[in-house]
Design a protein around this motif. Structure first.
Motif, short mmCIF file in Angstrom:
data_model
loop_
_atom_site.label_atom_id
_atom_site.label_comp_id
_atom_site.label_asym_id
_atom_site.label_seq_id
_atom_site.Cartn_x
_atom_site.Cartn_y
_atom_site.Cartn_z
N PRO A 94 0.81 -1.22 0.00
CA PRO A 94 0.00 0.00 0.00
C PRO A 94 0.85 1.28 0.00
N ASP B 170 0.35 5.38 0.82
CA ASP B 170 -0.52 6.42 1.38
C ASP B 170 -0.65 7.58 0.38
N ARG C 23 9.23 -2.93 5.73
CA ARG C 23 7.98 -2.20 5.98
C ARG C 23 6.89 -2.69 5.04
N PHE C 24 5.67 -2.44 5.48
CA PHE C 24 4.52 -2.87 4.67
C PHE C 24 3.83 -1.67 4.01
N HIS C 25 4.48 -0.60 3.98
CA HIS C 25 3.93 0.59 3.31
C HIS C 25 5.09 1.37 2.70
N ALA D 68 7.15 4.68 2.04
CA ALA D 68 7.41 5.97 2.69
C ALA D 68 8.02 6.94 1.68
N GLU E 264 10.69 8.41 2.02
CA GLU E 264 12.12 8.09 1.90
C GLU E 264 12.36 7.08 0.77
N LEU F 298 10.18 6.92 11.94
CA LEU F 298 9.26 5.81 11.63
C LEU F 298 8.91 5.76 10.14
N LYS F 299 9.48 6.62 9.38
CA LYS F 299 9.29 6.59 7.92
C LYS F 299 7.81 6.51 7.52
N ASP F 300 7.08 7.49 7.91
CA ASP F 300 5.66 7.63 7.53
C ASP F 300 4.76 6.51 8.05
N SER F 301 5.23 5.75 9.02
CA SER F 301 4.41 4.63 9.52
C SER F 301 3.15 5.17 10.19
N ARG G 267 1.69 8.13 10.02
CA ARG G 267 0.80 8.89 9.13
C ARG G 267 0.05 7.94 8.19
N SER G 268 0.79 6.97 7.63
CA SER G 268 0.15 6.03 6.72
C SER G 268 -0.91 5.21 7.45
N ASN H 22 -3.97 7.31 8.07
CA ASN H 22 -4.75 7.55 6.85
C ASN H 22 -5.43 6.28 6.36
N PHE H 23 -4.71 5.13 6.44
CA PHE H 23 -5.32 3.87 6.01
C PHE H 23 -6.54 3.57 6.88
N TYR I 291 -2.50 -3.81 4.92
CA TYR I 291 -2.94 -2.77 5.87
C TYR I 291 -2.91 -3.31 7.28
N LEU J 80 -1.05 -5.80 8.32
CA LEU J 80 0.36 -5.95 8.69
C LEU J 80 0.98 -4.60 9.05
N GLN J 81 0.61 -3.59 8.27
CA GLN J 81 1.20 -2.26 8.50
C GLN J 81 0.80 -1.72 9.86
N GLN K 205 -0.21 -3.41 12.50
CA GLN K 205 0.42 -4.18 13.57
C GLN K 205 1.90 -3.84 13.69
N GLN K 206 2.52 -3.67 12.55
CA GLN K 206 3.94 -3.33 12.59
C GLN K 206 4.16 -1.97 13.24
#
Lengths: 329, 587
Positions: free
Chosen positions: A229, A231, A285-287, A289, A291, B100-103, B105-106, B109-110, B120, B122-123, B125-126
């Motif tokens: 995914p 964002d 990661r699962f998203h 970024a 970066e 956290l590299k947009d963790s 925020r993402s 938003n998700f 989603y 996994l994200q 929970q991570q």
């Protein structure tokens, strides 16, 4: 505590990362250093893209491609591009054969019918020959005498070109450049890597490369990537970067306004997104970024930004233009 | 699937909770930042304000500090509100702070977009796992020490400047301003009292009306209590000028000149010498009563009175009237001459209306037209048809004409037959009535002149007193502030030397400012002294030459060494010249 679906997906992601690591490690057994180049080439392969490697002779471009093909257990073909090379020499031709007393035209596939095609010194062939690769790179098929022949997947073109010795070369047209997922600069190895290169290549027993992944693995990895995914703000960031490479865009930096004739295409944005997804997975990661996007912008766009006359005259590197865009955004 | 959703919700909930905690903490930091920045700017502003005040010699007023504190509070709140962050910005900042590299925020938003399952899940929970070892203590408020020290320094400096007193010059100026304010207030009250007193003193209604005390009160009310001595003096000067102009407006110069000449004429007649004296002494009321005595009664009331006696009385009255008419006739002749000669300037005046406007625009409201003077004289006579000045002259001529008519009627009565006797007598009675009426009107006119003279005198007196208000204002304000003003020697520090070595500057001694006269607004009164109307050409030179010539001629005629025939020849020559020149003068 994950559900079975999530657990399966996590397993796939783990498998992706492990496969990627295995390939990288196997390639690194022969190729010394060049870690970023190896990773970028592998990312492009996983994403199903073609790579244009640029560097002076002797830096291991051909060896890199050859090693990757060995590590992937894929059919490898190499074409040494020369000015007298014809399109038929690449895609194949129909030959008259006598079989059972009857003579008939039969298609003889060219070297393009492989999983990994090394187009060595691609800029030495004539534009006609270069353009013969267009269809294969985009459509993954070859049309000869009105008959289309599908190429076996996965299919990757890894082309090399020499930035010096420009005499007798034919610069790649923009349309063909745009087909390349990444354009990578292979640079001179550092001092320590030089030692290692000499040691590895001067012995009687060079490292043996064994296949660690199949073509099917690569295709599966590619499918998994597309599910990562992204964002909306990250997508927004990506789009703004691509648009800012155009000189008439309001976000364009002064450098882009001054030296760029035409910016990157949406195909460039697609390449960035796919590569960023791979980067995200490789980072655990699962998203995606911002970066990840920033990390792959330069190799994905450097050959898609067309410099103006002033830019060409002053020898402005497109990497600097892209860096200015990133700095502004 | 439900289990997956629950897990996702739990993880996402933890993430959202974390983001909200981050937001609250960031907002607190924003408030502290706002407080600090507002303090810095307010303290810098305060230092600038205080420095400017001190440089100008003022003491920094303490309320400024209270206002600054209020501004600080409001600005802090405002900046805190402006710099507040929402959840999205908080997530972005937390991503950056915790790398956290947009963790966050993402994930936020998700979750808000309702995306679940697969990546989603996994994200979320991570991200939740990543937050387990993250503490909000990592988001620290870093006090910008350099700003803090600058703010403390500026505040200390501003407070320190507040203890510096005002300069001596300003203290003196303030004392002068207060003294002037008090003085002008007092003087304004005194001027009002003066007007009240004047109104009480005047009993005659006509005179009251001419003085117009209400208008005077209005003018005094228009005076403003001011702390500026120059402005105060300017106001009093303006008021004095207004009253002076009002007094001048009451002047009936033509009538007074006429009465002056009439007195001279009447004085020649021994019978009317009393009346002449009264007119000369400007006792116009008594003169009016004297005129009433001259009125002739009807013949029915004087049965024994013979016609010849009545004719004698009439002749006596006519003699007086003729003298007055002579005076008025000469005056009328002069007026005609002057009008004839002034017609050109008058026309020029009409061609230049701005000159007239300029003269009239400064004229006080509620007063009669401006007194005639210079070109204004002609304008006043010509333009104002209702002007009473000059009416006396007409009345005197009318009296003379009516008396002449009466005399003629008397002659007719004397020569009349028995049949016409009754008609002639009626005509005589009518003439007598007209003559008595004329005498009444002249008497009334004299009384009016008397009232105007009285009112004018009172107004001039009042103007004089108002003029004194300028010096009083100066004296009172200067006197009260004298002790605080710079200059001079301190008490007991005088020098024994008769001639002091260092001369004090008289201009600044005891007074910070002086009244500078303004052109057209000063207290000086420009009064136009009226002169007899005439041709405007001086005859002095011509008359002197004529006298010299006459003297030489007489001495020539009286000389003995010149033959008699030559003398008579010269005499005849000049007589002939005069005889021949006389008819030519008549057009």
């Amino acid at each position: 505590m994950s559900t079975p679906t999530a657990q399966a997906l996590a397993g796939e992601v783990e498998n992706f990362v492990q496969t990627f690591q295995r390939i990288r490690e196997e390639v690194s057994r022969f190729i010394v250093g060049q870690h970023e180049i190896i990773e970028d080439v592998l990312i492009a392969i996983v994403c199903g893209g073609h790579v244009l490697l640029e560097g002076v002779p002797g830096l291991g471009k051909t060896a890199l491609v050859h090693t990757i093909s060995q590590a992937l257990d894929l059919k490898f073909q190499r074409i040494q591009f020369t000015p007298d090379l014809l399109p038929a020499d690449i895609v194949g031709t129909q030959v008259l054969l006598e079989r059972d007393g009857r003579r008939q035209l039969e298609f003889q596939p060219g070297p393009v019918f492989a999983n990994i095609l090394l187009a060595d010194e691609i800029n030495r062939a004539t534009p006609k020959t270069q353009s013969a690769l267009l269809e294969t790179m985009q459509e993954k098929s070859v049309t000869v005498a009105g008959q289309s022949h599908r190429l076996e997947l996965p299919f990757f073109v890894l082309a090399t070109q020499n930035p010096i010795e420009q005499d007798g070369t034919f610069p790649l047209p923009e349309a063909q450049l745009d087909r390349f997922f990444f354009k990578l600069f292979v640079r001179l190895p550092n001092h320590d890597d030089f030692f290692e290169i000499l040691n590895r290549t001067s012995s009687n027993h060079p490292p043996a490369i064994t296949p660690v992944a199949s073509g099917e693995d690569l295709l599966r990895m590619g499918r998994l990537l597309r599910e990562v995914p992204v964002d909306r703000p990250v997508q927004d960031y990506l789009i703004r970067i691509v648009r800012a490479t155009h000189p008439d865009n309001e976000d364009a930096p002064e450098m882009a306004r001054k030296y760029v004739r035409y910016g990157a295409s949406p195909r460039g944005a697609q390449a960035i997104l796919a590569a960023a997804r791979a980067k995200a997975l490789l980072d655990g990661r699962f998203h995606v970024a911002t970066e990840d996007v920033s990390a792959v912008v330069v190799p994905a766009l450097r050959h898609r930004v067309l410099l103006s006359f002033e830019g060409e005259a002053e020898g402005v590197p497109t990497d600097d233009v892209i860096a200015a865009v990133l700095k502004k955004l | 699937m439900d289990q997956s959703n629950n897990d996702n919700s739990v993880a996402a909930g933890r993430v959202l909770q974390f983001i909200q905690r981050v937001r609250r903490r960031l907002n607190r930091h924003a408030f502290w930042h706002g407080l600090l920045w507002a303090w810095l700017w307010v303290s810098v502003g305060l230092v600038v304000w205080a420095t400017v005040d001190v440089i100008r010699g003022h003491q920094v007023p303490w309320p400024v500090y209270a206002v600054a504190a209020l501004v600080w509070a409001v600005a802090s709140l405002a900046l805190g509100m402006v710099w507040r962050v929402n959840d999205d910005a908080a997530a972005q900042q937390a991503d950056r702070l915790f790398q956290l590299k947009d963790s966050l925020r993402s994930c936020r938003n998700f979750t808000q977009d309702g995306r679940r399952d697969g990546f989603y899940d996994l994200q979320a929970q991570q991200t939740a796992r990543q937050l387990e070892d993250k503490s909000l203590d990592g988001i620290r408020f870093r006090t910008p020490r350099h700003l803090l020290w600058v703010a403390i320094g500026c505040t200390a400096l501003a407070v320190g400047l507040a203890f510096k007193g005002p300069s001596l010059t300003l203290v003196a100026e303030e004392a002068l301003r207060r003294a002037t304010l008090q003085a002008t207030d007092d003087i304004n009250q005194e001027l009002s009292d003066l007007i009240d007193q004047l109104e009480l003193e005047v009993s005659d209604e006509v005179e009251k009306e001419l003085i117009n005390a209400n208008q005077l009160r209005e003018w005094v009310k228009e005076l403003e209590a001011t702390g500026d001595p120059r402005e105060a003096m300017r106001q009093y000067a303006k008021l004095e000028r207004k009253i002076e102009q009002a007094a001048q407006a009451l002047q009936n110069r033509r009538d007074e000149q006429l009465l002056e000449r009439a007195a001279t004429e009447l004085k020649k007649d021994p019978v009317n010498r009393d009346l002449a004296d009264l007119l000369k002494q400007k006792k116009l009321d008594q003169a009016a009563r004297e005129l009433e005595k001259l009125k002739l009664k009807p013949r029915e009331q004087q049965p024994g009175l013979k016609l010849t006696e009545q004719q004698k009385e009439l002749a006596k009255l006519r003699a007086a009237a003729q003298r007055m008419a002579n005076a008025s006739g000469r005056d009328a002749g002069r007026q005609r001459d002057s009008r004839g000669q002034n017609s050109q300037p008058l026309a020029a005046g009409r061609d230049q209306p701005e000159m007239g406007d300029q003269g009239l625009e400064n004229w006080p409201e509620g007063l009669p037209a401006p007194p005639p003077g210079d070109d204004g004289q002609a304008r006043g006579e010509e333009a104002d048809g209702e002007d009473l000045d000059g009416q006396l002259e007409e009345l005197m001529r009318q009296l003379e004409e009516d008396l002449q008519a009466w005399e003629e009627a008397m002659e007719k009565l004397e020569l009349a037959d028995e049949g016409d006797q009754e008609g002639a007598e009626g005509e005589c009675e009518a003439c007598r009535g007209r003559v008595n009426g004329d005498l009444d009107q002249i008497g009334q006119q004299l009384r009016r002149l008397a009232r105007q003279r009285a009112a004018q005198a009172r107004l001039r007196g009042l103007a004089k007193k108002f003029g004194q208000a300028q010096s009083q204002a100066q004296a009172r304000s200067g006197g009260r502030g004298q002790g605080d003003q710079p200059g001079g020697r301190e008490a007991g520090r005088g020098t024994s030397d008769r001639q002091r070595a260092d001369q004090d500057n008289p201009e600044t001694k005891g007074r910070a400012s002086r009244l500078q006269g303004l052109h057209g607004q000063g207290p000086s009164l420009t009064q136009i002294q009226a002169a007899d109307s005439g041709t405007g050409i001086s005859r002095r030179v011509g008359e002197a030459a004529e006298r010299d010539f006459q003297r030489q001629f007489e001495s020539f005629v009286e000389r003995e060494d010149i033959p008699e025939d030559l003398k008579s020849g010269v005499k005849n020559y000049f007589l002939q010249i005069h005889q021949s020149a006389a008819p030519e003068e008549q057009p």
